[in-house]
Motif scaffolding. Structure first.
Motif, PDB file in Angstrom:
ATOM      1  N   UNK A  53       0.835  -1.206   0.000  1.00  0.00           N
ATOM      2  CA  UNK A  53       0.000   0.000   0.000  1.00  0.00           C
ATOM      3  C   UNK A  53       0.871   1.258   0.000  1.00  0.00           C
ATOM      4  N   UNK A  54       1.871   1.293   0.874  1.00  0.00           N
ATOM      5  CA  UNK A  54       2.694   2.496   0.996  1.00  0.00           C
ATOM      6  C   UNK A  54       3.557   2.719  -0.244  1.00  0.00           C
ATOM      7  N   UNK A  55       4.036   1.633  -0.857  1.00  0.00           N
ATOM      8  CA  UNK A  55       4.808   1.801  -2.088  1.00  0.00           C
ATOM      9  C   UNK A  55       3.928   2.333  -3.213  1.00  0.00           C
ATOM     10  N   UNK A  56       2.679   1.890  -3.234  1.00  0.00           N
ATOM     11  CA  UNK A  56       1.744   2.411  -4.227  1.00  0.00           C
ATOM     12  C   UNK A  56       1.492   3.902  -4.033  1.00  0.00           C
ATOM     13  N   UNK A  57       1.343   4.303  -2.770  1.00  0.00           N
ATOM     14  CA  UNK A  57       1.134   5.728  -2.473  1.00  0.00           C
ATOM     15  C   UNK A  57       2.364   6.542  -2.867  1.00  0.00           C
ATOM     16  N   UNK A  58       3.536   6.032  -2.512  1.00  0.00           N
ATOM     17  CA  UNK A  58       4.768   6.742  -2.855  1.00  0.00           C
ATOM     18  C   UNK A  58       4.951   6.848  -4.367  1.00  0.00           C
ATOM     19  N   UNK A  59       4.490   5.816  -5.078  1.00  0.00           N
ATOM     20  CA  UNK A  59       4.608   5.821  -6.533  1.00  0.00           C
ATOM     21  C   UNK A  59       3.810   6.962  -7.148  1.00  0.00           C
ATOM     22  N   UNK A  60       2.694   7.325  -6.512  1.00  0.00           N
ATOM     23  CA  UNK A  60       1.879   8.434  -7.010  1.00  0.00           C
ATOM     24  C   UNK A  60       2.660   9.753  -6.984  1.00  0.00           C
ATOM     25  N   UNK A  61       3.619   9.846  -6.059  1.00  0.00           N
ATOM     26  CA  UNK A  61       4.411  11.063  -5.944  1.00  0.00           C
ATOM     27  C   UNK A  61       5.693  11.003  -6.769  1.00  0.00           C
ATOM     28  N   UNK A  62       5.938   9.843  -7.423  1.00  0.00           N
ATOM     29  CA  UNK A  62       7.186   9.681  -8.163  1.00  0.00           C
ATOM     30  C   UNK A  62       7.291  10.673  -9.310  1.00  0.00           C
ATOM     31  N   UNK A  63       6.168  10.905 -10.025  1.00  0.00           N
ATOM     32  CA  UNK A  63       6.196  11.832 -11.155  1.00  0.00           C
ATOM     33  C   UNK A  63       6.528  13.250 -10.699  1.00  0.00           C
ATOM     34  N   UNK A 122      11.576   4.088  -2.870  1.00  0.00           N
ATOM     35  CA  UNK A 122      11.132   4.910  -3.990  1.00  0.00           C
ATOM     36  C   UNK A 122      12.124   6.042  -4.231  1.00  0.00           C
ATOM     37  N   UNK A 123      12.664   6.612  -3.156  1.00  0.00           N
ATOM     38  CA  UNK A 123      13.669   7.667  -3.278  1.00  0.00           C
ATOM     39  C   UNK A 123      14.888   7.153  -4.035  1.00  0.00           C
ATOM     40  N   UNK A 124      15.340   5.933  -3.707  1.00  0.00           N
ATOM     41  CA  UNK A 124      16.508   5.357  -4.378  1.00  0.00           C
ATOM     42  C   UNK A 124      16.240   5.149  -5.860  1.00  0.00           C
ATOM     43  N   UNK A 125      15.026   4.687  -6.204  1.00  0.00           N
ATOM     44  CA  UNK A 125      14.676   4.457  -7.607  1.00  0.00           C
ATOM     45  C   UNK A 125      14.608   5.769  -8.370  1.00  0.00           C
ATOM     46  N   UNK A 126      13.928   6.759  -7.792  1.00  0.00           N
ATOM     47  CA  UNK A 126      13.778   8.062  -8.459  1.00  0.00           C
ATOM     48  C   UNK A 126      15.137   8.727  -8.630  1.00  0.00           C
ATOM     49  N   UNK A 127      16.038   8.516  -7.680  1.00  0.00           N
ATOM     50  CA  UNK A 127      17.366   9.096  -7.778  1.00  0.00           C
ATOM     51  C   UNK A 127      18.147   8.504  -8.947  1.00  0.00           C
TER      52      UNK A 127
END
Length: 258
Positions: free
Chosen positions: A62-72, A148-153
């Motif tokens: 659930x939390x990874x899905x929420x964080x993914x919404x902020x990835x863009x 998610x931070x590591x992936x976006x970085x």
């Protein structure tokens, strides 16, 4: 056509190289996360441990899905790359820093639930099991932001970011367990893994140079397809070479598990 998809179609090898690096990062972070969560449920009755971890896995999804919404939104910040690189270098430092303390002192590094405000507040109202689950969910949120931070970085391609987060979710259940078993038999692979983390962190930190000197030959090379593919080949060899020499010559030594 979507610009992110076009980037992948134009440079499929570079995209595959990025995904390969994300597999390494997410798998290692997931191993670390799994170890922390396993420690947190250690004082529960045996029949409740798997149930608490199951709730933890659901919360992580659930939390990874929420964080993914902020990835863009996050990929618009160029400085996330060097910050993410510093974080990976910090993980590498934590692994290799001199440890001149006793085992008892090292045990103090493990999460102590009783120190958590959330655990103390929920313990009396809901009991030990649900207090532990609440704390696990809080840790899941922190881990999700972390991953998610590591992936976006590592990439600003939203499709690859989604793939990276999905890999992180799979890694929690599948890859992390495989890494734990593999490292139990071949302990030296943990050293290889953190050396790879250090190399990837250094690459991300060097993106700071690319931001201010984009026309410099070093910047052009670092952003090239050849550099991405070469980095992936190097990271794979750092695992395969010691594994091959261990299997053939038992150097480095590996454990003979029952």
């Amino acid at each position: 056509m979507n610009v992110h998809l076009q980037q992948i179609l134009d440079n499929p090898l570079a995209a595959a190289a990025i995904v390969g690096n994300l597999v390494i990062i997410e798998s290692l972070l997931s191993v670390d996360n799994a170890a922390v969560l396993a420690t947190m449920v250690g004082d529960l009755p045996k029949e409740q441990r798997q149930k608490a971890l199951r709730y933890g896995i659901i919360g992580a999804y659930v939390f990874r899905g929420i964080c993914l919404l902020f990835a863009s939104f996050l990929i618009n910040f160029w400085y996330l790359k060097p910050l993410g690189g510093l974080y990976l270098l910090y993980l590498c430092y934590q692994q290799f820093r001199p440890k001149g303390r006793s085992a008892d002192e090292d045990d103090n590094d493990a999460p102590v639930k009783e120190k958590s405000w959330l655990y103390r507040r929920t313990l009396g109202a809901f009991g030990q099991f649900w207090a532990t689950v609440a704390l696990i969910e809080l840790m899941d949120l922190a881990f999700s932001i972390d991953n998610v931070f590591a992936v976006v970085a590592f990439t600003d391609n939203l499709i690859l970011v989604c793939i990276g987060v999905f890999i992180g979710i799979l890694a929690m259940r599948l890859v992390a367990q495989a890494f734990v078993l593999l490292m139990a038999r071949y302990p030296f692979l943990e050293t290889s893994a953190f050396l790879v983390i250090g190399i990837l962190g250094l690459k991300l930190v060097l993106s700071l140079f690319d931001h201010f000197q984009p026309k410099h030959p070093v910047s052009i090379f670092l952003e090239s397809q050849a550099a991405d593919v070469g980095l992936t080949v190097l990271t794979v060899l750092m695992f395969l070479v010691p594994l091959a020499t261990s299997l053939l010559f038992n150097v480095p030594r590996h454990q003979r598990l029952p």
